[in-house]
Design a protein around this motif. Structure first.
Motif, PDB file in Angstrom:
ATOM      1  N   ALA A  50       0.792  -1.128  -0.066  1.00 33.84           N
ATOM      2  CA  ALA A  50      -0.077   0.021   0.006  1.00 33.84           C
ATOM      3  C   ALA A  50       0.894   1.195  -0.181  1.00 33.84           C
ATOM      4  CB  ALA A  50      -0.782  -0.104   1.097  1.00 33.84           C
ATOM      5  N   GLU A  51       2.024   1.296   0.836  1.00 34.66           N
ATOM      6  CA  GLU A  51       2.866   2.247   0.938  1.00 34.66           C
ATOM      7  C   GLU A  51       3.513   2.597  -0.604  1.00 34.66           C
ATOM      8  OE1 GLU A  51       6.876   3.829   3.042  1.00 34.66           O
ATOM      9  OE2 GLU A  51       6.191   1.801   3.382  1.00 34.66           O
ATOM     10  N   GLU A  52       4.015   1.445  -1.100  1.00 38.14           N
ATOM     11  CA  GLU A  52       4.524   1.675  -2.470  1.00 38.14           C
ATOM     12  C   GLU A  52       3.524   2.275  -3.693  1.00 38.14           C
ATOM     13  OE1 GLU A  52       5.968  -2.263  -3.488  1.00 38.14           O
ATOM     14  OE2 GLU A  52       7.617  -2.251  -2.236  1.00 38.14           O
ATOM     15  N   LEU A  53       2.374   1.741  -3.651  1.00 37.50           N
ATOM     16  CA  LEU A  53       1.201   2.456  -4.485  1.00 37.50           C
ATOM     17  C   LEU A  53       0.934   3.669  -4.289  1.00 37.50           C
ATOM     18  CD1 LEU A  53      -1.085  -0.672  -4.515  1.00 37.50           C
ATOM     19  CD2 LEU A  53       0.189   0.037  -6.398  1.00 37.50           C
ATOM     20  N   PHE A  54       1.005   4.081  -2.957  1.00 33.25           N
ATOM     21  CA  PHE A  54       0.754   5.464  -2.413  1.00 33.25           C
ATOM     22  C   PHE A  54       1.840   6.461  -3.058  1.00 33.25           C
ATOM     23  CE2 PHE A  54       1.038   9.061   0.195  1.00 33.25           C
ATOM     24  CZ  PHE A  54       0.023   9.771   0.081  1.00 33.25           C
TER      25      PHE A  54
END
Length: 290
Positions: A50-54
């Motif tokens: 989720a952090e990478e996508l954000f």
């Protein structure tokens, strides 16, 4: 809201480890503890993703790739369920001019936003409503304009037809030499031509016959070979006589027609005496016809 704070929140959630008591768990709780311990790595992986996508969505937003940024933010929200990501999705839709979806996600985020942000979010949503109405009005006006352009324009009105007056028939000329006289003149000319032709041919046949004849004591004697030429001469002479007779008859008829019409016309163009009478007297009137 600050992007840095949101990234920090994602990192913090990912680094939180499950609490483990110092004492050994009871036998009944041993299975539950084991399940929680095995589920923790899976949750960490989801939050990391989720952090990478954000972060990827934030970079795409800076580059102006708002559609791709929305996809990254939405996937990040599905993995983390952090309501702050809804704010970023709404901002991306607003940049695209999709005010309906921008309003939708900002309104969803307002339900989780701190109290100090709600008033500002309310004003933004009102502004989006106004822009959405203007957008819809503009689209409606454009559709109406296109519909009017598709309608065929009325062509130029044709002027009423000008009715020309019918030409008056010219008065018939009273000609002495009429059609009948013309036809008869033609017959006379043809008859005369045929008569001359037959006459010349008959003379030629006579000359050929004389080549086979000889004169003895004032008399002419012809041999048998002269007979065909004599017969041809006779027939052509008859043709010449008939043609001359027809030509003569036609000429006489033409002369008669012309003479009759000329006499009628002459009689019409004569003076006439007409008696007249009235209350004041009487007399003779002299009139002429032409």
């Amino acid at each position: 809201m600050s992007m840095q704070l949101l990234v920090s929140a994602l990192v913090s959630v990912a680094m939180v480890a499950p609490a483990s008591p110092a004492a050994k768990p009871a036998a009944g709780a041993e299975g539950s503890a084991a399940a929680s311990t095995s589920a923790a790595p899976a949750d960490d992986a989801k939050l990391k993703r989720a952090e990478e996508l954000f972060l990827n969505g934030r970079q795409l937003f800076k580059e102006g790739s708002y559609e791709a940024a929305i996809l990254a933010f939405q996937e990040s929200y599905e993995l983390s369920k952090l309501p702050e990501i809804l704010y970023n999705i709404g901002n991306s839709y607003e940049k695209l001019g999709d005010f309906a979806n921008a309003r939708k996600y900002l309104d969803q985020y307002r339900a989780f936003a701190p109290e100090k942000e709600r008033e500002l979010l309310g004003r933004r949503i009102q502004n989006l409503d106004q822009r959405l109405r203007e957008q819809e009005d503009k689209a409606r006006a454009e559709r109406e304009k296109q519909a009017q352009e598709k309608q065929p324009e009325p062509g130029p009105v044709a002027p009423p037809p000008v009715t020309e007056p019918e030409p008056k028939p010219e008065p018939k000329k009273d000609r002495v030499f009429g059609p009948a006289a013309g036809v008869l003149t033609g017959v006379a000319a043809v008859g005369l031509g045929l008569g001359i032709g037959f006459g010349v041919s008959a003379q030629g046949q006579r000359n050929k016959a004389l080549d086979h004849c000889s004169a003895v004591d004032g008399q002419t004697f012809c041999d048998v070979e002269a007979q065909p030429f004599l017969d041809a001469q006779k027939s052509r002479a008859i043709g010449a006589d008939v043609s001359f007779a027809i030509a003569g008859a036609a000429a006489i008829a033409v002369i008669a027609i012309v003479a009759v019409k000329a006499s009628r016309k002459k009689s019409e163009n004569t003076a006439r005496l007409t008696p007249w009478g009235g209350p004041r007297g009487a007399g003779l009137a002299l009139g002429f016809r032409f």
